[in-house]
Design an enzyme around this catalytic site. Sequence first.
Site, PDB file in Angstrom:
ATOM      1  N   CYS A  97       0.762  -1.200   0.005  1.00  0.00           N
ATOM      2  CA  CYS A  97      -0.024   0.033  -0.048  1.00  0.00           C
ATOM      3  C   CYS A  97       0.763   1.256  -0.055  1.00  0.00           C
ATOM      4  O   CYS A  97       2.133   1.339   0.420  1.00  0.00           O
ATOM      5  CB  CYS A  97      -1.137   0.126   1.104  1.00  0.00           C
ATOM      6  SG  CYS A  97      -1.579  -1.618   1.678  1.00  0.00           S
ATOM      7  N   ARG A 148       2.996   1.093  -7.590  1.00  0.00           N
ATOM      8  CA  ARG A 148       3.113  -0.103  -6.635  1.00  0.00           C
ATOM      9  C   ARG A 148       1.905  -0.997  -6.913  1.00  0.00           C
ATOM     10  O   ARG A 148       1.994  -2.192  -6.363  1.00  0.00           O
ATOM     11  CB  ARG A 148       3.122   0.480  -5.245  1.00  0.00           C
ATOM     12  CG  ARG A 148       4.363   1.262  -5.004  1.00  0.00           C
ATOM     13  CD  ARG A 148       4.145   2.133  -3.846  1.00  0.00           C
ATOM     14  NE  ARG A 148       3.974   1.326  -2.448  1.00  0.00           N
ATOM     15  CZ  ARG A 148       4.981   1.220  -1.546  1.00  0.00           C
ATOM     16  NH1 ARG A 148       6.245   1.886  -1.936  1.00  0.00           N
ATOM     17  NH2 ARG A 148       4.983   0.500  -0.483  1.00  0.00           N
ATOM     18  N   TRP A 174      -3.754  -1.987  -1.072  1.00  0.00           N
ATOM     19  CA  TRP A 174      -3.463  -3.429  -1.792  1.00  0.00           C
ATOM     20  C   TRP A 174      -3.741  -4.485  -0.706  1.00  0.00           C
ATOM     21  O   TRP A 174      -3.163  -4.501   0.164  1.00  0.00           O
ATOM     22  CB  TRP A 174      -1.931  -3.583  -2.171  1.00  0.00           C
ATOM     23  CG  TRP A 174      -1.743  -4.455  -3.133  1.00  0.00           C
ATOM     24  CD1 TRP A 174      -1.952  -4.299  -4.432  1.00  0.00           C
ATOM     25  CD2 TRP A 174      -1.088  -5.798  -2.890  1.00  0.00           C
ATOM     26  NE1 TRP A 174      -1.655  -5.492  -5.043  1.00  0.00           N
ATOM     27  CE2 TRP A 174      -0.936  -6.462  -4.243  1.00  0.00           C
ATOM     28  CE3 TRP A 174      -0.727  -6.527  -1.981  1.00  0.00           C
ATOM     29  CZ2 TRP A 174      -0.658  -7.645  -4.650  1.00  0.00           C
ATOM     30  CZ3 TRP A 174      -0.259  -7.831  -2.204  1.00  0.00           C
ATOM     31  CH2 TRP A 174      -0.402  -8.250  -3.589  1.00  0.00           C
ATOM     32  N   ASN A 226       0.138   0.659   6.612  1.00  0.00           N
ATOM     33  CA  ASN A 226       0.806  -0.382   5.675  1.00  0.00           C
ATOM     34  C   ASN A 226       1.252  -1.512   6.615  1.00  0.00           C
ATOM     35  O   ASN A 226       1.972  -1.272   7.647  1.00  0.00           O
ATOM     36  CB  ASN A 226       2.171   0.177   4.758  1.00  0.00           C
ATOM     37  CG  ASN A 226       1.632   1.057   3.777  1.00  0.00           C
ATOM     38  OD1 ASN A 226       0.437   1.224   3.468  1.00  0.00           O
ATOM     39  ND2 ASN A 226       2.506   1.369   3.013  1.00  0.00           N
ATOM     40  N   GLY A 227       1.120  -2.855   6.433  1.00  0.00           N
ATOM     41  CA  GLY A 227       1.537  -3.847   7.127  1.00  0.00           C
ATOM     42  C   GLY A 227       0.582  -4.679   7.630  1.00  0.00           C
ATOM     43  O   GLY A 227      -0.516  -4.596   6.986  1.00  0.00           O
ATOM     44  N   GLU A 287      14.568 -22.697 -12.987  1.00  0.00           N
ATOM     45  CA  GLU A 287      14.372 -21.289 -12.666  1.00  0.00           C
ATOM     46  C   GLU A 287      15.235 -20.314 -13.198  1.00  0.00           C
ATOM     47  O   GLU A 287      15.221 -19.219 -13.779  1.00  0.00           O
ATOM     48  CB  GLU A 287      14.053 -21.119 -11.167  1.00  0.00           C
ATOM     49  CG  GLU A 287      13.544 -19.533 -10.735  1.00  0.00           C
ATOM     50  CD  GLU A 287      12.504 -18.937 -11.567  1.00  0.00           C
ATOM     51  OE1 GLU A 287      11.651 -19.494 -12.418  1.00  0.00           O
ATOM     52  OE2 GLU A 287      12.417 -17.611 -11.305  1.00  0.00           O
ATOM     53  N   LYS A 319      14.815 -17.492 -16.041  1.00  0.00           N
ATOM     54  CA  LYS A 319      15.154 -16.080 -15.693  1.00  0.00           C
ATOM     55  C   LYS A 319      16.059 -15.425 -16.894  1.00  0.00           C
ATOM     56  O   LYS A 319      15.897 -14.323 -17.223  1.00  0.00           O
ATOM     57  CB  LYS A 319      15.621 -16.112 -14.515  1.00  0.00           C
ATOM     58  CG  LYS A 319      15.382 -14.911 -13.538  1.00  0.00           C
ATOM     59  CD  LYS A 319      13.922 -14.869 -12.857  1.00  0.00           C
ATOM     60  CE  LYS A 319      12.805 -15.260 -13.612  1.00  0.00           C
ATOM     61  NZ  LYS A 319      11.685 -15.409 -12.860  1.00  0.00           N
ATOM     62  N   GLU A 379      14.317 -15.048 -20.383  1.00  0.00           N
ATOM     63  CA  GLU A 379      13.286 -14.058 -20.182  1.00  0.00           C
ATOM     64  C   GLU A 379      13.825 -12.663 -20.472  1.00  0.00           C
ATOM     65  O   GLU A 379      13.347 -11.911 -21.282  1.00  0.00           O
ATOM     66  CB  GLU A 379      12.388 -14.178 -18.790  1.00  0.00           C
ATOM     67  CG  GLU A 379      11.434 -15.131 -18.764  1.00  0.00           C
ATOM     68  CD  GLU A 379      10.675 -15.137 -17.408  1.00  0.00           C
ATOM     69  OE1 GLU A 379       9.535 -15.407 -17.318  1.00  0.00           O
ATOM     70  OE2 GLU A 379      11.454 -14.846 -16.409  1.00  0.00           O
ATOM     71  N   HIS A 403      22.438 -37.571 -21.464  1.00  0.00           N
ATOM     72  CA  HIS A 403      21.338 -38.143 -22.518  1.00  0.00           C
ATOM     73  C   HIS A 403      21.130 -37.004 -23.347  1.00  0.00           C
ATOM     74  O   HIS A 403      19.879 -36.691 -23.609  1.00  0.00           O
ATOM     75  CB  HIS A 403      20.192 -38.675 -21.569  1.00  0.00           C
ATOM     76  CG  HIS A 403      20.751 -39.736 -20.838  1.00  0.00           C
ATOM     77  ND1 HIS A 403      21.212 -40.754 -21.076  1.00  0.00           N
ATOM     78  CD2 HIS A 403      20.845 -39.917 -19.415  1.00  0.00           C
ATOM     79  CE1 HIS A 403      21.141 -41.962 -20.312  1.00  0.00           C
ATOM     80  NE2 HIS A 403      21.034 -41.003 -19.051  1.00  0.00           N
ATOM     81  N   LYS A 430       3.356  -9.495 -17.795  1.00  0.00           N
ATOM     82  CA  LYS A 430       3.589  -9.974 -16.377  1.00  0.00           C
ATOM     83  C   LYS A 430       2.588 -11.170 -16.139  1.00  0.00           C
ATOM     84  O   LYS A 430       2.432 -12.073 -15.373  1.00  0.00           O
ATOM     85  CB  LYS A 430       3.265  -8.715 -15.861  1.00  0.00           C
ATOM     86  CG  LYS A 430       3.313  -9.003 -13.933  1.00  0.00           C
ATOM     87  CD  LYS A 430       4.734  -9.220 -13.716  1.00  0.00           C
ATOM     88  CE  LYS A 430       5.039  -9.466 -12.143  1.00  0.00           C
ATOM     89  NZ  LYS A 430       6.107 -10.368 -12.070  1.00  0.00           N
TER      90      LYS A 430
END
Length: 611
Positions: free
Chosen positions: A2, A27, A76, A100-101, A482, A486, A489, A505, A606
């Site tokens: 937030c 944000r 948020w 916030n939190g 991963e 990354k 991408e 193989h 995204k």
Amino acid sequence: MCGIVGYIGKQDALGVILAGLEKLEYRGYDSAGVAVLEGGQIKVTRALGKLAELKKLFAKRDAQTIAPLGIGHTRWATHGKPSENNAHPHTAGRVSLIHNGIIENYVELREKLQSVGCEFKSETDTEIAAHLLNQNLKAGLTPYEALKATCAQIRGSYAFVALDAQSPDRLLIAKNATPIVIGMGEGEVIVASDITAVLAVTRQVTILEDGDIAEVKIGSLHIENNGSVVERKPQTITWDPLTAQKGGFKHFMLKEIYEQPQVIPETFRGRIELGRPGVSLPELSLTAAEARRITRVVFVACGTALHACLVAKFYFESLVGIPCEADYASEFRYRSSTLDADTLVIAVSQSGETADTLAAIEKAGQVARTLAVCNVLGSSLSRKVKDVIYTNAGPEISVASTKAFTTQLVALHLLALRFGALRGTLQPEVMRGCVESLMHLPKVFSEALRCDSQIEAAAKKFAKARDFLFLGRGICYPIALEGAIKLKEISYIHAEGYPAGEMKHGPIALIDENMPVVVVLQRSDLMFDKTLSNLREVESRNGKIIAITDVAGHKALQGVCDTVVELPFLSEFMSPIILTLPLQLLAYHVAVFKGTDVDLPRNLAKSVTVE
Ligand code: G6P
């Protein structure tokens, strides 16, 4: 996460706050609101959706109005769905407050406050803080003392900014594990969650530290920490507005990589207990009897989220001892289903909007029990499943997923522990070890960030390569996948992830002096020596090896590798999380050397909401 803005001064607080909130829009948020003090009265205006919706509500406001004091917020959602009622500010009596939190002990505090007659208008944890502050003021404390008393009652993470209608010259601020900054201008003061929102008023910024409780007026700032008065030196900020949005980092991706030590605790906050020890997931409705009836777990996801599922398969197999599989949602949705009512299907998604994942879980939900691990509250996925475990990583802006992935691993580890405890398969000492490791993870992850310059040097050396191979075994195999995704991408370099034992193989045919091979090697890898043999096969074909490992000073490994990046070791289950970090940084630095658009790589989205 937030956004917070508060203002006292010569300008109209409403205008300054709305302009500040606009700077925080990047944000991500789902609702917004402001409270201003006009004629001694708190006027609260809130709206679901974007700031434009909130602004519409001021269309008839007299342009001459000057509110000298106010607070504003973009929310948020974490506790309670996105809605006007749940939007901040929350008001109780003479207090209006933004936050916030996450307040961990909000259930118990809410009950206490209800028992003394407080009425709640929202589903949020934040409203508790507004009521507590109001109660403490009613008890006769000064605003500052009332804020101190409020913070003493609250457990959790917070940045609070509050106004008291009877003290129109000040804002009350508290910080614990969530950022907040104060800008002292000429005849005005601005408070915000993020430096970017302050710069229009002043470049002199005081950054509060954990435990700080502050009272700010024009020209004066009083801060105490742990009962003692403290001075925090203001800094002069020279960033341009875009750099400020990125917290001073060159790209959102780097900011999000560096944010991981702060967001990882948000995933386990309030969910682990050291004393007993145990994991509690109040949002999980699964009873012990239901957990015992489950015969199989199926994970479905896309992209990076699928790699989290592949790690989760190890977590569940080791800690729960239950048959598991993980599948691409785009494959699962069209396969003939062998699900039944005793299958638990777990969808993992940062956005909760990925079309294939939604279709897969819809199909699963027709017969099986469903659960989601998701980052966005109120997302489509969260509405399609029986239970949701949120990762609480805050909005991820960069297309390449970083903090969302590591927090998915933390959430899935918590889930495996809870599931094991419910089924009675988990030994107390295993639970204790896992809970302790989780507690240490943020600190160890911070230490791991020190590898950045070594990774940058390796990235410079290999940025011109055309192909990369990533290898790993066991729980580190998904981390190799991963690392490869990354890199491809954001740097557009072809990269393959492979189980180390499979290299012979096929991929071995590709190895020559131009082929960098990144190997992810965990200390507790039972096959360590076998992987070392695989690396010798690479070396003898002149391949260049970059080892990412939590083994310290391994001479034989150093002998075959071009670069060995040593990370701190915490535990077998935490290794995949820590060893992901250098791979994120490797992809990032290679992309920067290649000059690609790091945060918005070509052809990618995204959130992929089409099939
Ligand atoms: C896109 C993104 C990836 C992400 C995947 C799944 O491809 O570019 O970074 O991993 O979607 O997204 P989700 O929101 O479901 O985790």
